[in-house]
Design a protein around this motif. Structure first.
Motif, PDB file in Angstrom:
ATOM      1  N   VAL A  15      -5.793  -0.577  -8.045  1.00  0.00           N
ATOM      2  CA  VAL A  15      -5.197  -1.589  -6.477  1.00  0.00           C
ATOM      3  C   VAL A  15      -4.290  -0.293  -6.573  1.00  0.00           C
ATOM      4  O   VAL A  15      -3.027  -1.053  -6.830  1.00  0.00           O
ATOM      5  CB  VAL A  15      -5.636  -2.657  -6.719  1.00  0.00           C
ATOM      6  CG1 VAL A  15      -4.960  -3.697  -5.184  1.00  0.00           C
ATOM      7  CG2 VAL A  15      -7.045  -3.214  -6.648  1.00  0.00           C
ATOM      8  N   GLY A  62     -16.117  -0.547  -7.980  1.00  0.00           N
ATOM      9  CA  GLY A  62     -16.747  -0.642  -6.943  1.00  0.00           C
ATOM     10  C   GLY A  62     -17.865  -1.327  -6.242  1.00  0.00           C
ATOM     11  O   GLY A  62     -18.092  -1.729  -5.013  1.00  0.00           O
ATOM     12  N   GLY A  63     -18.977  -1.212  -7.363  1.00  0.00           N
ATOM     13  CA  GLY A  63     -20.103  -1.731  -7.077  1.00  0.00           C
ATOM     14  C   GLY A  63     -20.495  -1.346  -6.245  1.00  0.00           C
ATOM     15  O   GLY A  63     -20.943   0.007  -6.337  1.00  0.00           O
ATOM     16  N   ALA A 105      -9.706  -6.838 -14.254  1.00  0.00           N
ATOM     17  CA  ALA A 105     -10.934  -6.283 -13.044  1.00  0.00           C
ATOM     18  C   ALA A 105     -11.942  -7.221 -13.025  1.00  0.00           C
ATOM     19  O   ALA A 105     -11.805  -8.274 -13.956  1.00  0.00           O
ATOM     20  CB  ALA A 105     -11.365  -5.660 -13.033  1.00  0.00           C
ATOM     21  N   THR A 139     -14.249  -3.829 -10.445  1.00  0.00           N
ATOM     22  CA  THR A 139     -13.877  -3.629  -9.240  1.00  0.00           C
ATOM     23  C   THR A 139     -12.948  -2.644  -9.980  1.00  0.00           C
ATOM     24  O   THR A 139     -12.395  -2.211 -10.911  1.00  0.00           O
ATOM     25  CB  THR A 139     -12.757  -5.124  -8.814  1.00  0.00           C
ATOM     26  OG1 THR A 139     -12.146  -5.552  -9.975  1.00  0.00           O
ATOM     27  CG2 THR A 139     -14.579  -6.306  -8.171  1.00  0.00           C
ATOM     28  N   ARG A 142      -6.408  -4.066 -10.701  1.00  0.00           N
ATOM     29  CA  ARG A 142      -5.632  -4.833 -10.334  1.00  0.00           C
ATOM     30  C   ARG A 142      -4.590  -4.823 -11.977  1.00  0.00           C
ATOM     31  O   ARG A 142      -4.464  -5.351 -12.676  1.00  0.00           O
ATOM     32  CB  ARG A 142      -5.519  -6.040  -9.652  1.00  0.00           C
ATOM     33  CG  ARG A 142      -4.407  -7.156  -9.523  1.00  0.00           C
ATOM     34  CD  ARG A 142      -4.575  -7.827  -8.533  1.00  0.00           C
ATOM     35  NE  ARG A 142      -5.211  -7.616  -7.435  1.00  0.00           N
ATOM     36  CZ  ARG A 142      -5.321  -7.321  -6.430  1.00  0.00           C
ATOM     37  NH1 ARG A 142      -4.044  -6.987  -5.827  1.00  0.00           N
ATOM     38  NH2 ARG A 142      -6.065  -7.284  -5.254  1.00  0.00           N
ATOM     39  N   ARG A 213     -16.473 -13.254  -8.299  1.00  0.00           N
ATOM     40  CA  ARG A 213     -15.495 -13.273  -8.092  1.00  0.00           C
ATOM     41  C   ARG A 213     -14.342 -14.444  -9.017  1.00  0.00           C
ATOM     42  O   ARG A 213     -14.918 -14.933  -9.970  1.00  0.00           O
ATOM     43  CB  ARG A 213     -14.774 -14.215  -6.739  1.00  0.00           C
ATOM     44  CG  ARG A 213     -16.037 -13.956  -5.307  1.00  0.00           C
ATOM     45  CD  ARG A 213     -15.359 -15.388  -4.415  1.00  0.00           C
ATOM     46  NE  ARG A 213     -15.888 -14.855  -2.997  1.00  0.00           N
ATOM     47  CZ  ARG A 213     -17.290 -14.926  -2.340  1.00  0.00           C
ATOM     48  NH1 ARG A 213     -17.793 -14.848  -3.186  1.00  0.00           N
ATOM     49  NH2 ARG A 213     -17.881 -14.613  -1.404  1.00  0.00           N
ATOM     50  N   GLY A 218     -10.095 -10.484  -6.273  1.00  0.00           N
ATOM     51  CA  GLY A 218     -10.600 -10.417  -5.269  1.00  0.00           C
ATOM     52  C   GLY A 218     -12.445 -10.578  -5.400  1.00  0.00           C
ATOM     53  O   GLY A 218     -12.428 -11.833  -5.918  1.00  0.00           O
ATOM     54  N   GLU A 219     -13.635  -9.644  -5.069  1.00  0.00           N
ATOM     55  CA  GLU A 219     -14.627  -9.537  -5.568  1.00  0.00           C
ATOM     56  C   GLU A 219     -15.478  -9.041  -5.504  1.00  0.00           C
ATOM     57  O   GLU A 219     -14.042  -7.462  -5.095  1.00  0.00           O
ATOM     58  CB  GLU A 219     -15.329 -10.447  -3.820  1.00  0.00           C
ATOM     59  CG  GLU A 219     -15.132 -10.269  -2.865  1.00  0.00           C
ATOM     60  CD  GLU A 219     -15.700 -10.956  -1.740  1.00  0.00           C
ATOM     61  OE1 GLU A 219     -15.716 -12.349  -1.646  1.00  0.00           O
ATOM     62  OE2 GLU A 219     -16.686  -9.944  -0.722  1.00  0.00           O
ATOM     63  N   LEU A 220     -16.104  -9.133  -6.743  1.00  0.00           N
ATOM     64  CA  LEU A 220     -17.290  -7.525  -6.705  1.00  0.00           C
ATOM     65  C   LEU A 220     -18.976  -7.524  -6.286  1.00  0.00           C
ATOM     66  O   LEU A 220     -19.110  -8.968  -6.391  1.00  0.00           O
ATOM     67  CB  LEU A 220     -17.490  -7.319  -8.022  1.00  0.00           C
ATOM     68  CG  LEU A 220     -18.445  -6.352  -8.509  1.00  0.00           C
ATOM     69  CD1 LEU A 220     -17.820  -5.116  -7.885  1.00  0.00           C
ATOM     70  CD2 LEU A 220     -18.532  -7.095 -10.178  1.00  0.00           C
TER      71      LEU A 220
END
Ligand code: MN
Length: 228
Positions: A15, A62-63, A105, A139, A142, A213, A218-220
């Motif tokens: 990120v 990133g999915g 992540a 994801t 981070r 989540r 964040g979210e995937l």
């Protein structure tokens, strides 16, 4: 010395940074939430953690869309906190292990449950059930040196919550998992650890849309596509 053929280096975005985090190994913890251990038919008493591995090329950074995999009729989702290591750690205490964290992540440990159970019931390895192409969406990582010890973790399918837990419910915390695994490996940069999933795992089909989540990460989002 050169290599005969160049292959892509598995890597995950970070990120806010241009450079990628290179991946060497992907470790996964089995049954690290009591309610999920029970739904898999085992006793969640605090026995030592156990592990399996996924090939680094199963990562889907990133999915996005992933094809329904071959040879299964029971593809399951498992949403998981993933910890990325940033420093060498070997035979560490949990306190020492905490200092090796690079970041975290959200990951999906996609599982061919029918193949996993068939192997499990015969005492065979889980590779066909766990380590396959597109089986590890993740994801961007981070950065953050402090291990994540708590926070809501959820997975919804087509807008409906299927898994809901808290990272604080892990039987073995992030520092404890790293410390335990470091008794067996010289861990370090490039090592990812999928730390286990809460209960509520279920089957998905082509056309389903998954969103995982975790608080602060964040979210995937992943869509199951037709078989490739
Ligand atoms: Mn898992």
């Amino acid at each position: 010395m050169s290599v005969l053929f160049e292959l892509p280096q598995p890597a995950v975005p970070v990120v806010g940074e241009d450079a990628l985090y290179p991946v060497r190994r992907v470790f996964c913890v089995g049954r690290n939430y009591a309610a999920h251990a029970r739904e898999m038919g085992s006793d969640p008493s605090r026995e030592p953690p156990f592990y399996f591995a996924k090939s680094p090329d199963s990562l889907v950074p990133g999915g996005g869309a992933i094809p329904y995999p071959p040879a299964t009729a029971n593809l399951h989702h498992e949403v998981e906190l993933v910890v990325a290591l940033g420093a060498a750690v070997f035979r560490a205490t949990p306190e020492q292990a905490s200092k090796a964290v690079f970041g975290h992540a959200i990951g999906l440990d996609m599982t061919r449950r029918d193949l996993q159970f068939a192997a499990r019931d015969k005492g065979r390895p889980w590779d066909l059930g766990k380590s396959f192409e597109f089986s590890a969406p993740i994801t961007p990582i981070r950065r953050g040196a402090a291990p994540i010890l708590a926070g809501a973790i959820t997975l919804e399918v087509n807008g409906e919550i299927r898994q809901r837990g808290d990272v604080a419910d892990m039987i073995w915390s992030v520092p404890e998992v790293i410390a335990h695994l470091s008794q067996y490996y010289h861990l370090g940069l490039g090592d990812l650890i999928y730390t286990g999933t809460p209960d509520g795992v279920s089957a998905v089909r082509p056309g389903d849309r998954l969103v995982g989540r975790i608080d602060g990460l964040g979210e995937l989002a992943v869509a199951i596509a037709e078989p490739a």
